[in-house]
Design a protein around this motif. Structure first.
Motif, mmCIF file in Angstrom:
data_model
loop_
_atom_site.group_PDB
_atom_site.id
_atom_site.type_symbol
_atom_site.label_atom_id
_atom_site.label_comp_id
_atom_site.label_asym_id
_atom_site.label_seq_id
_atom_site.Cartn_x
_atom_site.Cartn_y
_atom_site.Cartn_z
ATOM 1 N N THR A 235 0.168 -6.056 5.684
ATOM 2 C CA THR A 235 0.383 -5.242 4.492
ATOM 3 C C THR A 235 1.687 -4.438 4.604
ATOM 4 N N THR A 236 2.443 -4.419 3.527
ATOM 5 C CA THR A 236 3.622 -3.553 3.439
ATOM 6 C C THR A 236 3.147 -2.143 3.105
ATOM 7 N N ILE A 237 3.681 -1.135 3.793
ATOM 8 C CA ILE A 237 3.233 0.240 3.582
ATOM 9 C C ILE A 237 4.435 1.138 3.292
ATOM 10 N N VAL A 238 4.322 1.914 2.223
ATOM 11 C CA VAL A 238 5.286 2.965 1.901
ATOM 12 C C VAL A 238 4.524 4.273 1.931
ATOM 13 N N MET A 239 4.955 5.192 2.786
ATOM 14 C CA MET A 239 4.207 6.437 2.922
ATOM 15 C C MET A 239 5.116 7.645 2.722
ATOM 16 N N THR A 240 4.510 8.715 2.236
ATOM 17 C CA THR A 240 5.158 10.019 2.256
ATOM 18 C C THR A 240 4.342 10.904 3.194
ATOM 19 N N THR A 241 5.024 11.802 3.864
ATOM 20 C CA THR A 241 4.319 12.703 4.779
ATOM 21 C C THR A 241 5.196 13.911 5.072
ATOM 22 N N HIS A 242 4.569 15.057 5.329
ATOM 23 C CA HIS A 242 5.343 16.186 5.830
ATOM 24 C C HIS A 242 5.067 16.411 7.316
ATOM 25 N N TYR A 243 4.268 15.502 7.929
ATOM 26 C CA TYR A 243 4.133 15.484 9.381
ATOM 27 C C TYR A 243 5.235 14.570 9.924
ATOM 28 N N LEU A 244 6.322 15.161 10.373
ATOM 29 C CA LEU A 244 7.487 14.359 10.757
ATOM 30 C C LEU A 244 7.220 13.497 11.977
ATOM 31 N N ASP A 245 6.247 13.893 12.810
ATOM 32 C CA ASP A 245 5.914 13.048 13.950
ATOM 33 C C ASP A 245 5.312 11.723 13.482
ATOM 34 N N GLU A 246 4.599 11.747 12.350
ATOM 35 C CA GLU A 246 4.057 10.511 11.796
ATOM 36 C C GLU A 246 5.179 9.586 11.340
ATOM 37 N N ALA A 247 6.122 10.140 10.584
ATOM 38 C CA ALA A 247 7.239 9.329 10.111
ATOM 39 C C ALA A 247 8.028 8.764 11.280
ATOM 40 N N ASP A 248 8.176 9.566 12.327
ATOM 41 C CA ASP A 248 8.968 9.156 13.491
ATOM 42 C C ASP A 248 8.282 8.037 14.264
ATOM 43 N N SER A 249 6.988 8.194 14.510
ATOM 44 C CA SER A 249 6.297 7.257 15.397
ATOM 45 C C SER A 249 5.739 6.033 14.673
ATOM 46 N N MET A 250 5.411 6.157 13.386
ATOM 47 C CA MET A 250 4.751 5.069 12.677
ATOM 48 C C MET A 250 5.711 4.160 11.919
ATOM 49 N N SER A 251 6.757 4.722 11.360
ATOM 50 C CA SER A 251 7.589 3.949 10.439
ATOM 51 C C SER A 251 8.664 3.154 11.160
ATOM 52 N N GLU A 252 9.059 2.056 10.528
ATOM 53 C CA GLU A 252 10.178 1.258 11.014
ATOM 54 C C GLU A 252 11.486 1.691 10.372
ATOM 55 N N ARG A 253 11.371 2.297 9.199
ATOM 56 C CA ARG A 253 12.538 2.832 8.494
ATOM 57 C C ARG A 253 12.198 4.158 7.874
ATOM 58 N N LEU B 193 0.844 -1.198 0.000
ATOM 59 C CA LEU B 193 0.000 0.000 0.000
ATOM 60 C C LEU B 193 0.877 1.246 0.000
ATOM 61 N N PHE B 194 0.653 2.120 -0.997
ATOM 62 C CA PHE B 194 1.336 3.415 -1.051
ATOM 63 C C PHE B 194 0.392 4.487 -0.511
ATOM 64 N N LEU B 195 0.876 5.246 0.465
ATOM 65 C CA LEU B 195 0.094 6.330 1.059
ATOM 66 C C LEU B 195 0.829 7.645 0.809
ATOM 67 N N ASP B 196 0.259 8.484 -0.036
ATOM 68 C CA ASP B 196 0.891 9.759 -0.379
ATOM 69 C C ASP B 196 0.236 10.874 0.429
ATOM 70 N N GLU B 197 0.946 11.359 1.453
ATOM 71 C CA GLU B 197 0.430 12.407 2.339
ATOM 72 C C GLU B 197 -0.988 12.061 2.808
ATOM 73 N N PRO B 198 -1.183 10.934 3.474
ATOM 74 C CA PRO B 198 -2.544 10.464 3.768
ATOM 75 C C PRO B 198 -3.343 11.367 4.693
ATOM 76 N N SER B 199 -2.679 12.136 5.566
ATOM 77 C CA SER B 199 -3.431 12.913 6.557
ATOM 78 C C SER B 199 -3.324 14.417 6.355
ATOM 79 N N THR B 200 -2.877 14.838 5.186
ATOM 80 C CA THR B 200 -2.754 16.267 4.916
ATOM 81 C C THR B 200 -4.100 16.974 5.066
ATOM 82 N N GLY B 201 -4.094 18.078 5.783
ATOM 83 C CA GLY B 201 -5.301 18.875 5.943
ATOM 84 C C GLY B 201 -6.266 18.382 7.000
#
Length: 322
Positions: A188-206, A158-166
């Motif tokens: 499910t394998t997930i690849v996400m982009t985000t500009h909420y850095l707290d999301e990348a920090d807390s959700m991602s494994e890499r 699953l690719f998530l491109d800025e899923p929570s923007t706005g």
């Protein structure tokens, strides 16, 4: 789940060639949740578009969910889900109809599509909205419906491109709760982009960081912060002891990174430390022994934005892909 070898994309702009992506190598294992970060123009969106078959690479290769993106783009699309930044549902259609239609596009028969849609409506907390038209949904409800659309065919990836923007903080938290629950249930394998850095920090494994078309970092958020940024220690001492404090803190500063300012009879110093929680007590003792007693102290852990600043000399927030 994703393997690229020297994946490259060039664009022609009149007589000039723009090297958007410069031979990136990416490996993502099944079940991972990876955050892909980069400022505007770094090559992040171009890379994702190649992985999702929306762009053909100039050179190099990529296999996504076991399928070559150039040789069999339809095969890739049948195995992945993609939730873009825009809403995927037709405004005048009802939620249930949109989900069923999506299932039919992926080859489900009517009964299968209805059963899967019903399951996702419950999972994404949309069961009471199945007869509502998309245009009447709130922003948070639309994003949850977008996720349901992307999951209708039970994709491996699953690719998530800025899923929570706005979205407001509550809706962001609710959306991620649904996504993480789905991940646990289906692996499910997930690849996400985000500009909420707290999301990348807390959700991602890499975290994979790309800049100027090249991958400049690929590691866990914790290791990137520890190895590249360090903790930020801010101390205040009496102005007449500034010289002594400068000498002590200057020896401890990583790469000589010491900032200072003077105001209202106080000297304030900011220093990056590789392991602030461990080093701070010894520094306080050393300052006191040098005749520079600390009157105020703050110790802040590093952020992913600090990591990007260390890597590139600019903040990740200076320009974000949209």
């Amino acid at each position: 789940m994703i393997h690229t070898n020297k994946l490259t994309k060039h664009f022609k702009n009149k007589k000039e060639t723009v090297e958007a992506v410069k031979g990136v190598d990416i490996d993502i294992s099944p079940g991972e949740l990876v955050a892909f970060l980069g400022p505007n123009g770094a090559g992040k969106s171009t890379t994702l578009r190649m992985l999702t078959t929306l762009l053909s690479p100039t050179s190099g290769s990529a296999r996504v969910a076991g399928v070559d993106v150039v040789a069999d783009p339809a095969g890739v699309r049948s195995r992945i889900g993609y939730i873009g930044q825009g809403n995927g549902g037709g405004h005048s259609y009802r939620v249930m109809d949109e989900l069923v239609m999506q299932g039919r596009f992926y080859g489900m028969n009517g009964a299968e599509a209805h059963d899967r849609a019903r399951e996702l409506l419950i999972t994404m907390d949309l069961q009471e909205l199945e007869k509502r038209t998309v245009v009447k949904l709130s922003g948070g409800q639309r994003r949850r419906m977008d996720v349901a659309l992307g999951l209708m065919h039970s994709p491996q990836l699953l690719f998530l491109d800025e899923p929570s923007t706005g979205m407001d903080p509550q809706n962001r938290a609710n959306l991620w709760d649904h996504i993480m629950r789905m991940r646990v249930e289906h692996g499910t394998t997930i690849v996400m982009t985000t500009h909420y850095l707290d999301e990348a920090d807390s959700m991602s494994e890499r975290v994979i960081v790309i800049d100027h078309g090249e991958i400049i970092a690929d590691d866990t958020a914790a290791r990137l912060k520890s190895n590249l940024a360090g903790d930020l220690l801010a101390v205040e001492v009496p102005l007449d002891s500034a010289q002594a404090a400068r000498a002590v803190l200057g020896r401890a500063a990583a790469d000589g990174d010491l900032d200072e300012s003077m105001q209202n009879g106080t000297a304030r110093f900011r220093v990056r430390l590789p392991d602030g929680a461990r080093l701070a007590p010894g520094l306080l003792k050393a300052l006191d022994a040098a005749g520079a007693p600390v009157t105020s102290l703050e110790l802040n852990p590093p952020t992913l934005d600090d990591v990007f600043l260390e890597l590139t000399g600019r903040s990740l927030r200076e320009g974000v892909d949209v």
